[in-house]
Enzyme design. Structure first.
Site, PDB file in Angstrom:
ATOM      1  N   ASN A   3       0.835  -1.198   0.000  1.00 43.20           N
ATOM      2  CA  ASN A   3       0.000   0.000   0.000  1.00 43.20           C
ATOM      3  C   ASN A   3       0.875   1.256   0.000  1.00 43.20           C
ATOM      4  O   ASN A   3       1.182   1.813   1.053  1.00 43.20           O
ATOM      5  CB  ASN A   3      -0.922  -0.017   1.227  1.00 43.20           C
ATOM      6  CG  ASN A   3      -1.866   1.162   1.238  1.00 43.20           C
ATOM      7  OD1 ASN A   3      -1.788   2.047   0.354  1.00 43.20           O
ATOM      8  ND2 ASN A   3      -2.764   1.203   2.213  1.00 43.20           N
TER       9      ASN A   3
ATOM     10  N   ASP B 257      12.619  -8.946  23.434  1.00 43.05           N
ATOM     11  CA  ASP B 257      13.864  -8.279  23.050  1.00 43.05           C
ATOM     12  C   ASP B 257      14.757  -8.035  24.283  1.00 43.05           C
ATOM     13  O   ASP B 257      14.253  -7.669  25.348  1.00 43.05           O
ATOM     14  CB  ASP B 257      13.504  -6.930  22.394  1.00 43.05           C
ATOM     15  CG  ASP B 257      14.690  -6.269  21.736  1.00 43.05           C
ATOM     16  OD1 ASP B 257      15.328  -6.917  20.887  1.00 43.05           O
ATOM     17  OD2 ASP B 257      14.989  -5.104  22.060  1.00 43.05           O
TER      18      ASP B 257
ATOM     19  N   GLU C 193      15.063 -13.396  23.797  1.00 44.70           N
ATOM     20  CA  GLU C 193      16.276 -13.161  23.005  1.00 44.70           C
ATOM     21  C   GLU C 193      17.468 -13.183  23.954  1.00 44.70           C
ATOM     22  O   GLU C 193      17.747 -12.214  24.649  1.00 44.70           O
ATOM     23  CB  GLU C 193      16.207 -11.807  22.290  1.00 44.70           C
ATOM     24  CG  GLU C 193      17.347 -11.664  21.281  1.00 44.70           C
ATOM     25  CD  GLU C 193      17.962 -10.272  21.210  1.00 44.70           C
ATOM     26  OE1 GLU C 193      18.829 -10.054  20.356  1.00 44.70           O
ATOM     27  OE2 GLU C 193      17.598  -9.402  22.024  1.00 44.70           O
TER      28      GLU C 193
ATOM     29  N   HIS D 213      17.949 -10.566  11.671  1.00 41.89           N
ATOM     30  CA  HIS D 213      18.173  -9.166  11.323  1.00 41.89           C
ATOM     31  C   HIS D 213      19.373  -8.588  12.062  1.00 41.89           C
ATOM     32  O   HIS D 213      19.721  -7.430  11.845  1.00 41.89           O
ATOM     33  CB  HIS D 213      16.901  -8.373  11.635  1.00 41.89           C
ATOM     34  CG  HIS D 213      16.587  -8.359  13.115  1.00 41.89           C
ATOM     35  ND1 HIS D 213      16.356  -9.512  13.832  1.00 41.89           N
ATOM     36  CD2 HIS D 213      16.501  -7.347  13.993  1.00 41.89           C
ATOM     37  CE1 HIS D 213      16.134  -9.203  15.089  1.00 41.89           C
ATOM     38  NE2 HIS D 213      16.211  -7.890  15.223  1.00 41.89           N
ATOM     39  N   ASP D 214      19.966  -9.362  12.965  1.00 42.47           N
ATOM     40  CA  ASP D 214      21.139  -8.894  13.723  1.00 42.47           C
ATOM     41  C   ASP D 214      22.444  -9.527  13.245  1.00 42.47           C
ATOM     42  O   ASP D 214      23.491  -9.283  13.853  1.00 42.47           O
ATOM     43  CB  ASP D 214      20.970  -9.238  15.218  1.00 42.47           C
ATOM     44  CG  ASP D 214      19.943  -8.356  15.913  1.00 42.47           C
ATOM     45  OD1 ASP D 214      19.657  -7.257  15.412  1.00 42.47           O
ATOM     46  OD2 ASP D 214      19.423  -8.779  16.963  1.00 42.47           O
TER      47      ASP D 214
HETATM   48  C1  ARE Z   1      22.097   0.453  15.437  1.00 36.60           C
HETATM   49  C2  ARE Z   1      22.755   0.336  14.063  1.00 36.60           C
HETATM   50  C3  ARE Z   1      23.944  -0.604  14.124  1.00 36.60           C
HETATM   51  C4  ARE Z   1      24.928  -0.133  15.186  1.00 36.60           C
HETATM   52  C5  ARE Z   1      24.199   0.037  16.516  1.00 36.60           C
HETATM   53  C6  ARE Z   1      25.167   0.661  17.522  1.00 36.60           C
HETATM   54  O1  ARE Z   1      21.794  -0.168  13.139  1.00 36.60           O
HETATM   55  O2  ARE Z   1      24.559  -0.644  12.855  1.00 36.60           O
HETATM   56  O3  ARE Z   1      25.934  -1.123  15.355  1.00 36.60           O
HETATM   57  O4  ARE Z   1      23.054   0.885  16.364  1.00 36.60           O
HETATM   58  O5  ARE Z   1      24.543   1.236  18.583  1.00 36.60           O
HETATM   59  C7  ARE Z   1      17.957  -2.210  17.302  1.00 36.60           C
HETATM   60  C8  ARE Z   1      18.146  -2.147  15.800  1.00 36.60           C
HETATM   61  C9  ARE Z   1      19.609  -1.999  15.455  1.00 36.60           C
HETATM   62  C10 ARE Z   1      20.194  -0.790  16.179  1.00 36.60           C
HETATM   63  C11 ARE Z   1      19.956  -0.943  17.679  1.00 36.60           C
HETATM   64  C12 ARE Z   1      20.431   0.278  18.442  1.00 36.60           C
HETATM   65  O6  ARE Z   1      17.637  -3.334  15.228  1.00 36.60           O
HETATM   66  O7  ARE Z   1      19.740  -1.808  14.058  1.00 36.60           O
HETATM   67  O8  ARE Z   1      21.585  -0.776  15.894  1.00 36.60           O
HETATM   68  O9  ARE Z   1      18.554  -1.100  17.923  1.00 36.60           O
HETATM   69  O10 ARE Z   1      19.785   1.394  17.965  1.00 36.60           O
HETATM   70  C13 ARE Z   1      23.269  -7.677  21.796  1.00 36.60           C
HETATM   71  C14 ARE Z   1      22.044  -7.743  22.690  1.00 36.60           C
HETATM   72  C15 ARE Z   1      20.817  -8.106  21.896  1.00 36.60           C
HETATM   73  C16 ARE Z   1      20.604  -7.161  20.715  1.00 36.60           C
HETATM   74  C17 ARE Z   1      21.889  -7.171  19.883  1.00 36.60           C
HETATM   75  C18 ARE Z   1      21.793  -6.185  18.737  1.00 36.60           C
HETATM   76  O11 ARE Z   1      22.273  -8.696  23.731  1.00 36.60           O
HETATM   77  O12 ARE Z   1      19.680  -8.026  22.743  1.00 36.60           O
HETATM   78  O13 ARE Z   1      23.013  -6.821  20.693  1.00 36.60           O
HETATM   79  N1  ARE Z   1      19.447  -7.508  19.880  1.00 36.60           N
HETATM   80  C19 ARE Z   1      18.134  -6.837  19.991  1.00 36.60           C
HETATM   81  C20 ARE Z   1      17.420  -6.790  18.642  1.00 36.60           C
HETATM   82  C21 ARE Z   1      18.075  -5.730  17.789  1.00 36.60           C
HETATM   83  C22 ARE Z   1      17.748  -4.374  18.404  1.00 36.60           C
HETATM   84  C23 ARE Z   1      17.955  -4.344  19.861  1.00 36.60           C
HETATM   85  C24 ARE Z   1      18.189  -5.494  20.579  1.00 36.60           C
HETATM   86  C25 ARE Z   1      17.684  -3.099  20.577  1.00 36.60           C
HETATM   87  O14 ARE Z   1      17.375  -8.032  18.052  1.00 36.60           O
HETATM   88  O15 ARE Z   1      17.670  -5.733  16.457  1.00 36.60           O
HETATM   89  O16 ARE Z   1      18.589  -3.375  17.790  1.00 36.60           O
HETATM   90  O17 ARE Z   1      16.271  -3.030  20.725  1.00 36.60           O
HETATM   91  C26 ARE Z   1      27.151 -11.076  20.911  1.00 36.60           C
HETATM   92  C27 ARE Z   1      26.577 -10.860  22.310  1.00 36.60           C
HETATM   93  C28 ARE Z   1      25.127 -10.441  22.274  1.00 36.60           C
HETATM   94  C29 ARE Z   1      24.928  -9.319  21.289  1.00 36.60           C
HETATM   95  C30 ARE Z   1      25.337  -9.838  19.917  1.00 36.60           C
HETATM   96  C31 ARE Z   1      25.097  -8.835  18.800  1.00 36.60           C
HETATM   97  O18 ARE Z   1      27.120 -12.368  20.482  1.00 36.60           O
HETATM   98  O19 ARE Z   1      26.659 -12.038  23.080  1.00 36.60           O
HETATM   99  O20 ARE Z   1      24.710 -10.022  23.563  1.00 36.60           O
HETATM  100  O21 ARE Z   1      23.552  -8.967  21.295  1.00 36.60           O
HETATM  101  O22 ARE Z   1      26.707 -10.173  19.929  1.00 36.60           O
HETATM  102  O23 ARE Z   1      25.821  -7.683  19.005  1.00 36.60           O
END
Ligand code: ARE
Length: 587
Positions: free
Chosen positions: A149, A328, A357, A423-424
């Site tokens: 849409n 999350d 997560e 997506h991560d």
């Molecule tokens: C944004 C930019 C990135 C940049 C980051 C830096 O897009 O390029 O590197 O900022 O600050 C969401 C968005 C991301 C966004 C982020 C912050 O989807 O695009 O990144 O917000 O604005 C750890 C956490 C885990 C987390 C990951 C990302 O433990 O909970 O980091 N995942 C969730 C979601 C994400 C989301 C968020 C959390 C925040 O799935 O999509 O990001 O709501 C190791 C460690 C893990 C670590 C993992 C990845 O293995 O053991 O603990 O996860 O690496 O870094």
């Protein structure tokens, strides 16, 4: 026998209720150190002539990892209580291992020596929804799946797929687009969708919530979402949403109120503020996700915050009939909150799936009182290191997978969320240096392993891309630009998985590994179903010989439906075989 390596604790992955009647008990010993283990067990209250009465049963070796062997037994104590110890044998010695230490002979003058499983209370049994075992998930990042849409396009929306995404780009994916493409998902064969966040938020990923009770207008409205859920349900597809409860977004009204009114804001205790006035530079002086100022951490211990979030969680189940919540940053939220969350959501929909997560060992969340599963990234990394990056050889991969398996109780493993990418993480094809055959092997492993597998949108047609934001490209819909051969591969794997319970929840045993050829063979068994998978993760053809006689067995190649007549076969580089093994019925 190396006593120091012998380990048991009467809890968690070592002793747990598998179901209302059955206890599972595991023991760990040094690898290749012990020849046999017996469980010594009895009811704590059965005595005769001043001696505690116990029985003895052999345990099975259920696998080994790099350092340890694991031993297993399932039992059904008639009165649901158990005292137990272990009798270990090697060539020279017999040793009895109890909670109080090691003995040459099993003591009978007191049960206090022994490990104790006090009582199998029904309510304590880990109880995840059983439909999850039969589910193959598909993860959708709504901004990038399909734009149905264009009227909803946010300002500066780019033409679909015209450029690689940045952290700020919008392409206008929406619910209408997803509804239009559901038949594609049915054709693929998946039966669950996990949506990354859909609530009102300024970013393209929507992890910075403004309003948890509103759909982001770029995706549609509540009516369209309702239609989407109903359309999914009609097609037998469950729906899981992303709950971002660790933090809100910067523009969440209560946080804006704190920004405006400082210490006198009635919402000041909704967050973790170290000092006033609030500042974001050089790092925020309030707790956040990572150091991201736009993501202030919520104070989930505050009763108002708790009530607010529990209302959110129940609202979307009650009003829209969703089937699961993915939580999350689940590990940074307090346990007590999650306990209450579980009670609140299960009270209105007992078979809702709660998926945390958590990227690391998550046993404390998986004891039955909080989550049903976690995103099992140790599984993901094991697969990536072996198939994609070549960082480990076949035996090390087998060790990792067996380790991952023994890290949790079996009923936890049966519903674990097994993903190859999200997506991560960078796209799997990109991690495989664009070698598609390797991606196929990874999918073959994932979809023949137990648990609840998840496919990240577009991996099935060969999308590429590095780390976030590049792993979030627009889905490609022109058939000629999709890798249809990869699609067909995943489709066949899903349909075989549906057909064979051994693939879905059968026991997993490593049959052999070879570090020179770099292949692994494993068996999945459930009741009378046995499937052998051989994965040749090597660059040379593999001569593989079936390790049992074909005289009394029928072996069918599930990919071609042909019956094998020769004991030995050649498996092409990065090729595989999935073989159904059946006893030849006596005529
Ligand atoms: C944004 C930019 C990135 C940049 C980051 C830096 O897009 O390029 O590197 O900022 O600050 C969401 C968005 C991301 C966004 C982020 C912050 O989807 O695009 O990144 O917000 O604005 C750890 C956490 C885990 C987390 C990951 C990302 O433990 O909970 O980091 N995942 C969730 C979601 C994400 C989301 C968020 C959390 C925040 O799935 O999509 O990001 O709501 C190791 C460690 C893990 C670590 C993992 C990845 O293995 O053991 O603990 O996860 O690496 O870094």
């Amino acid at each position: 026998m190396l006593k120091e390596a012998i380990y048991h604790r009467p809890k968690d992955a070592f002793a747990y209720a598998y179901d209302e009647r059955t206890l599972h008990i595991r023991l760990r010993t040094k690898k290749d150190d012990v020849d046999a283990v017996f469980l010594l067990f009895g009811d704590p209250y059965v005595w005769e002539d001043g001696a505690w009465q116990f029985d003895k049963q052999p345990m099975q070796k259920s696998g080994c990892d790099a350092l340890f062997d694991y031993w297993f037994i399932a039992m059904q104590p008639p009165y649901r209580r158990l005292r137990y110890g272990f009798e270990l044998h090697d060539e020279e010695n017999v040793l009895v291992y109890t909670e109080k230490g090691f003995y040459d002979k099993a003591p009978t003058d007191d049960t206090a020596y022994y490990f104790c499983f006090p009582f199998l209370n029904r309510i304590d049994v880990f109880d995840a929804p059983s439909w999850v075992k039969d589910t193959v998930w598909y993860q959708i990042f709504p901004e990038r799946f399909a734009n149905g849409n264009p009227k909803l396009n946010p300002p500066h929306t780019l033409p679909w797929g015209s450029v690689d995404p940045t952290t700020t780009s919008f392409f206008g994916g929406d619910f209408e687009g997803i509804i239009e493409r559901l038949d594609y998902l049915v054709e693929l064969g998946i039966n669950g969708i996990y949506f990354t966040p859909i609530f009102k938020a300024p970013s393209n990923h929507k992890y910075d919530t403004i309003d948890y009770f509103e759909i982001d207008p770029q995706f549609g409205d509540k009516q369209t979402f309702k239609r989407l859920v109903e359309a999914c349900h009609e097609k037998g597809i469950r729906v899981m949403l992303d709950a971002v409860f660790n933090h809100s977004g910067y523009y969440f009204a209560p946080f804006q109120d704190v920004l405006k009114n400082g210490e006198s804001s009635r919402y000041k205790d909704w967050f973790h503020i170290r000092h006033f006035p609030l500042q974001t530079e050089p790092i925020p002086n309030y707790d956040t996700f990572a150091f991201v100022p736009e993501m202030p951490k919520l104070n989930t211990e505050n009763p108002e915050v708790k009530q607010y979030l529990l209302d959110v969680a129940t609202y979307w189940i009650r009003e829209f009939d969703i089937d699961g919540w993915r939580l999350d940053v689940a590990n940074e939220v307090d346990h007590q909150f999650w306990r209450e969350f579980r009670q609140a959501v299960k009270a209105i929909k007992p078979d809702v799936y709660i998926l945390g997560e958590i990227w690391h060992d998550a046993m404390p969340w998986l004891r039955g009182d909080q989550f049903d599963a976690v995103m099992n990234y140790p599984f993901t990394n094991g697969a990536l290191n072996y198939f994609a990056k070549g960082h480990v050889c076949a035996s090390e991969f087998a060790n990792t997978i067996v380790h991952v398996w023994h890290n949790y109780p079996q009923n936890v493993n049966e519903v674990a969320f097994h993903l190859l990418g999200s997506h991560d993480t960078p796209r799997i094809l990109t991690q495989c240096d664009e070698q598609k055959e390797k991606v196929k092997l990874m999918f073959t492993f994932q979809l023949s392993f137990s648990g609840s597998p998840c496919i990240y949108y577009g991996d099935e047609i060969g999308l590429t891309g590095g780390q976030d934001p590049l792993c979030r490209k627009c889905m490609v819909w022109e058939k000629e630009k999709q890798d249809r051969d990869l699609f067909a591969h995943v489709q066949t794997l899903i349909s075989l998985r549906k057909q064979y319970r051994a693939l879905r929840f059968g026991e997993f045993h490593v049959l052999e590994t070879n570090d020179e050829t770099n292949h692994i063979a494993y068996v999945k068994t459930y009741d009378d179903e046995t499937i052998v998978c051989v994965l040749n993760n090597g660059e040379a053809p593999l001569e593989w010989t079936v390790p049992f006689s074909l005289a009394d067995k029928t072996v069918t190649n599930l990919w071609t439906n042909e019956q094998m007549t020769e004991q030995t076969m050649t498996i092409e580089p990065y090729g595989f075989r999935m073989l159904l093994v059946q006893a030849t019925s006596a005529e």
